[in-house]
Design an enzyme around this catalytic site. Structure first.
Site, PDB file in Angstrom:
ATOM      1  N   GLU A  22      96.873  13.923  20.635  1.00  0.00           N
ATOM      2  CA  GLU A  22      97.249  13.113  21.930  1.00  0.00           C
ATOM      3  C   GLU A  22      97.155  14.187  22.958  1.00  0.00           C
ATOM      4  O   GLU A  22      97.916  15.432  22.850  1.00  0.00           O
ATOM      5  CB  GLU A  22      98.414  12.596  22.184  1.00  0.00           C
ATOM      6  CG  GLU A  22      98.572  11.891  23.429  1.00  0.00           C
ATOM      7  CD  GLU A  22     100.187  11.105  23.437  1.00  0.00           C
ATOM      8  OE1 GLU A  22     100.880  11.083  22.510  1.00  0.00           O
ATOM      9  OE2 GLU A  22     100.414  10.684  24.664  1.00  0.00           O
ATOM     10  N   ARG A  52     103.375  17.320   6.941  1.00  0.00           N
ATOM     11  CA  ARG A  52     103.435  18.227   7.954  1.00  0.00           C
ATOM     12  C   ARG A  52     103.955  19.423   7.775  1.00  0.00           C
ATOM     13  O   ARG A  52     104.740  19.736   7.002  1.00  0.00           O
ATOM     14  CB  ARG A  52     104.008  17.427   9.506  1.00  0.00           C
ATOM     15  CG  ARG A  52     105.539  17.508   9.562  1.00  0.00           C
ATOM     16  CD  ARG A  52     106.121  16.693  10.718  1.00  0.00           C
ATOM     17  NE  ARG A  52     105.727  17.076  11.875  1.00  0.00           N
ATOM     18  CZ  ARG A  52     105.125  16.572  12.860  1.00  0.00           C
ATOM     19  NH1 ARG A  52     104.598  15.260  12.780  1.00  0.00           N
ATOM     20  NH2 ARG A  52     104.650  17.046  13.995  1.00  0.00           N
ATOM     21  N   LYS A  83     106.273  19.122  20.239  1.00  0.00           N
ATOM     22  CA  LYS A  83     105.660  19.179  21.686  1.00  0.00           C
ATOM     23  C   LYS A  83     106.320  19.278  22.613  1.00  0.00           C
ATOM     24  O   LYS A  83     106.509  20.150  23.453  1.00  0.00           O
ATOM     25  CB  LYS A  83     104.349  18.485  21.841  1.00  0.00           C
ATOM     26  CG  LYS A  83     103.065  18.817  21.166  1.00  0.00           C
ATOM     27  CD  LYS A  83     102.060  17.983  21.975  1.00  0.00           C
ATOM     28  CE  LYS A  83     100.897  17.598  20.670  1.00  0.00           C
ATOM     29  NZ  LYS A  83     100.231  16.237  21.230  1.00  0.00           N
TER      30      LYS A  83
HETATM   31  P1  ATP Z   1     104.473  14.958  18.832  1.00  0.00           P
HETATM   32  O1  ATP Z   1     105.078  16.261  19.053  1.00  0.00           O
HETATM   33  O2  ATP Z   1     104.294  14.373  20.493  1.00  0.00           O
HETATM   34  O3  ATP Z   1     104.675  13.932  17.751  1.00  0.00           O
HETATM   35  P2  ATP Z   1     102.207  15.348  17.505  1.00  0.00           P
HETATM   36  O4  ATP Z   1     102.558  16.842  16.867  1.00  0.00           O
HETATM   37  O5  ATP Z   1     102.185  14.348  16.678  1.00  0.00           O
HETATM   38  O6  ATP Z   1     102.939  15.199  18.565  1.00  0.00           O
HETATM   39  P3  ATP Z   1      99.440  14.629  17.946  1.00  0.00           P
HETATM   40  O7  ATP Z   1      98.633  14.974  19.170  1.00  0.00           O
HETATM   41  O8  ATP Z   1      99.662  13.133  17.964  1.00  0.00           O
HETATM   42  O9  ATP Z   1     100.557  15.618  18.038  1.00  0.00           O
HETATM   43  O10 ATP Z   1      98.825  15.302  16.676  1.00  0.00           O
HETATM   44  C1  ATP Z   1      97.737  15.088  16.382  1.00  0.00           C
HETATM   45  C2  ATP Z   1      97.201  15.220  14.823  1.00  0.00           C
HETATM   46  O11 ATP Z   1      97.888  16.249  14.277  1.00  0.00           O
HETATM   47  C3  ATP Z   1      98.095  14.146  14.088  1.00  0.00           C
HETATM   48  O12 ATP Z   1      96.985  13.614  13.199  1.00  0.00           O
HETATM   49  C4  ATP Z   1      99.138  14.642  13.624  1.00  0.00           C
HETATM   50  O13 ATP Z   1      99.634  14.085  12.434  1.00  0.00           O
HETATM   51  C5  ATP Z   1      98.723  16.142  13.194  1.00  0.00           C
HETATM   52  N1  ATP Z   1      99.884  16.868  13.273  1.00  0.00           N
HETATM   53  C6  ATP Z   1     100.893  17.088  14.203  1.00  0.00           C
HETATM   54  N2  ATP Z   1     101.500  18.012  13.963  1.00  0.00           N
HETATM   55  C7  ATP Z   1     101.341  18.487  12.519  1.00  0.00           C
HETATM   56  C8  ATP Z   1     102.101  19.317  11.958  1.00  0.00           C
HETATM   57  N3  ATP Z   1     103.161  19.990  12.014  1.00  0.00           N
HETATM   58  N4  ATP Z   1     101.445  19.701  10.721  1.00  0.00           N
HETATM   59  C9  ATP Z   1     100.387  18.792  10.282  1.00  0.00           C
HETATM   60  N5  ATP Z   1      99.831  18.113  11.039  1.00  0.00           N
HETATM   61  C10 ATP Z   1     100.227  17.833  12.269  1.00  0.00           C
END
Ligand code: ATP
Ligand code: MG
Length: 557
Positions: A34, A259, A269
């Site tokens: 996003e 994650r 974020k």
């Molecule tokens: P927010 O902090 O708003 O929850 P987010 O980190 O989920 O945001 P996105 O832009 O939705 O951010 O993430 C894009 C992709 O990256 C998604 O598929 C998410 O699962 C993956 N992702 C985000 N954070 C991690 C992480 N710490 N480790 C592995 N994958 C991640």
């Protein structure tokens, strides 16, 4: 990428099986950020996984902006994400997509759900909505609008789109099961009214789909075979499947993995944005940030980040990864590739009493002992040098093998010198150390075979140049800064010493380095000539990591 060739994990096992059984002949994955912030090292894990699987199994990976919530999204983030994924070394070809380009199709599908009596327009306020939804171990209550006539819902939904209503006045909900133990299944919201301009779609829409409704449909439209996401979406999977089934469209398989959490940093974020907004760091690309832009600015390479992602692997177990492993990965690479140079961060003058004034010796410095092809360079040696203040002690303990009164030490690439005395100012600070050198020891060894344990680095006072060096350290001083008690602020754990700027004295070859280069300052660490702040012939260095490898040490390396 070839480095993925032999990787294996439970997701790759599924992919392999699906190819073997013929369920799929081509693998299609996606990375769906996003655009509401910059990418961080956690995203790199997901990027390496999705693009890595596509490369390993001869498929493709889409870069898709999951831009369904215009309020927090911005073109700046879109641009930064594109730059960062590319910089990490991945290529989506022509497969760059925006969820917002599918809004018309999603709207049609929402209408289809209404017509099948699978969705209804609800008038409950957000507070009432919560109240009716109930708690996991007790069923919720049905909205009084749940059995609104299909025609009436259709009419209201069309008028929602037409902009007749205010934000929050109505929502469109899926009609699923208010008694489900899974709260996500209790008639979730699928469209809400938001009179907000969208960074990609402009002012075309005033209703926006929710993540849960939109995400599976985006995957379906793009014929994604494996929709890989993080564990917190496991409880959303029944909903993901429900929409695709209800609409009878192409049905990708959602697979969840743990994650990445890294010690001594925050990854949400929201928190990263707060650090930027409050000016605690210098923007998203501050070298202390765990963002891709920050790591790049610090001096990390895409190769080291990919090596880190390969090393941590992919599991369903939620743990915390030691940041020392990330640091180990960049050291491991730079040990092989970075030229060695001498720099003195905290200078103390060393005068060689028996070295002729005005004489200069051109010594031979090996550029990289790990890489003979890197060759060597000349280093000027003279009567007055600078050494590291830490390398002298007035009253050294036994185990201190550097300089002290009467002690003999080796000057890197040079001679053995013996300390004959030192001077102090009125405040008691040591201002100068004096020594004699043994002219028979050029190259660092005594012909009589006497042993000298310590070797210290130095620069020649007459030849040294000055460079700005920023000594970055971890941004937080506790392992899990994000685990704060209710009402506490994660910012209370900031490391007050996460940045220190000094002026170092360096050998001329350091000052001449191209911006964007990486060097090892001998005995000190790996440093990066910042690609933004450096000027030609005036590099500004960021310390990437000190030399000491806590990770290798832990594993007995
Ligand atoms: P927010 O902090 O708003 O929850 P987010 O980190 O989920 O945001 P996105 O832009 O939705 O951010 O993430 C894009 C992709 O990256 C998604 O598929 C998410 O699962 C993956 N992702 C985000 N954070 C991690 C992480 N710490 N480790 C592995 N994958 C991640
Ligand atoms: Mg998210």
């Amino acid at each position: 990428m070839s480095e993925n060739a032999e990787l294996s994990d439970f997701i790759r096992d599924i992919v392999r099986e699906d190819l073997k059984t013929g369920k799929h002949s081509e693998i299609v994955t996606r990375f769906p950020p996003e655009p509401n912030g910059y990418l961080h090292i956690g995203h790199a894990k997901s990027i390496c996984l999705n693009f890595g699987i596509a490369a390993q199994f001869g498929g493709r990976c889409h870069l898709r902006f999951d831009d369904t919530n215009p309020v927090k999204e911005d073109q700046e983030y879109i641009d930064a994400i594109i730059e960062d994924v590319r910089w990490l070394g991945f290529n989506w070809g022509e497969h760059l997509y925006y969820a917002s380009d599918y809004f018309e199709q999603m709207y049609e599908w929402a209408l289809a759900l209404i017509r099948k009596d699978n969705a209804y327009v609800c008038t409950l306020s957000p507070e009432e909505f919560k109240d009716y939804r109930g708690v996991p171990n007790r069923p919720g209550r049905e909205s009084p609008w749940r059995n609104r006539a299909v025609e009436e819902s259709e009419d209201l939904f069309k008028r929602m789109r037409a902009g007749e209503f205010a934000d929050g006045q109505y929502v469109l909900r899926a009609k699923i099961d208010m008694a489900s133990p899974n709260l996500h299944m209790r008639d979730p919201v699928i469209y809400r009214i938001k009179h907000a301009s969208h960074p990609h779609a402009g002012d075309k829409w005033c209703i926006y789909p929710t993540y849960d409704f939109a995400h599976g449909l985006e995957d379906s439209i793009e014929k994604i075979t494996h929709s890989i996401c993080t564990l917190e979406f496991e409880v959303h999977r029944p909903l993901y499947d429900w929409f695709l089934k209800a609409l009878a469209v192409y049905h990708p398989r959602q697979i969840e993995f743990a994650r990445l959490n890294l010690s001594y940093t925050v990854m949400s974020k929201r928190m990263l944005l707060e650090l930027v907004r409050d000016g605690i760091v210098n923007g998203w690309d501050d070298p202390r940030m765990p963002t891709i832009a920050g790591l790049r600015r610090r001096g990390y390479t895409p190769e080291a980040i990919r090596a880190f992602c390969a090393a941590i692997g992919v599991t369903k177990y939620n743990g915390i990864t030691d940041i020392a492993l990330l640091e180990h990965c960049i050291r491991d690479e730079l040990n092989r590739t970075a030229a060695r140079r001498m720099a003195v961060l905290n200078p103390l003058k060393l005068v060689i009493e028996n070295y002729p004034e005005g004489q200069v010796d051109e010594l031979e410095g090996i550029n990289n002992p790990e890489d003979p092809s890197a060759g060597s360079r000349k280093i000027s040696f003279s009567r007055e040098l600078y050494i590291e203040r830490d390398d002298f002690m007035e009253e050294p303990p036994k185990k201190f093998f550097r300089m002290g009164p009467g002690r003999e030490v080796r000057l890197r690439y040079g001679y053995l010198v013996q300390c004959t005395g030192f001077e102090k100012d009125a405040q008691g600070n040591i201002t100068e150390v004096r020594c004699t050198y043994d002219p028979e020891t050029r190259g660092g060894n005594a012909p009589d075979g006497r042993k000298v344990k310590g070797t210290i680095h130095w620069v020649s006072a007459a030849h040294a140049q000055r460079c700005r060096v920023r000594l970055y350290d971890r941004l937080f001083n506790v392992e899990r800064p994000a685990d704060v008690e209710q009402g506490e602020d994660f910012k209370q754990h900031l490391n007050p010493d996460s940045i220190g700027e000094i002026e170092a004295l360096v050998e001329p070859a350091v000052a001449a380095v191209e911006p964007g280069s990486r060097l090892q300052f001998e005995r000190l660490g790996y440093f990066y000539a910042d690609h933004i702040d450096s000027q030609p012939d005036a590099p500004v260095f960021n310390r990437i990591v000190p030399l000491k490898d806590a990770w290798a040490k832990k594993r007995g390396g």
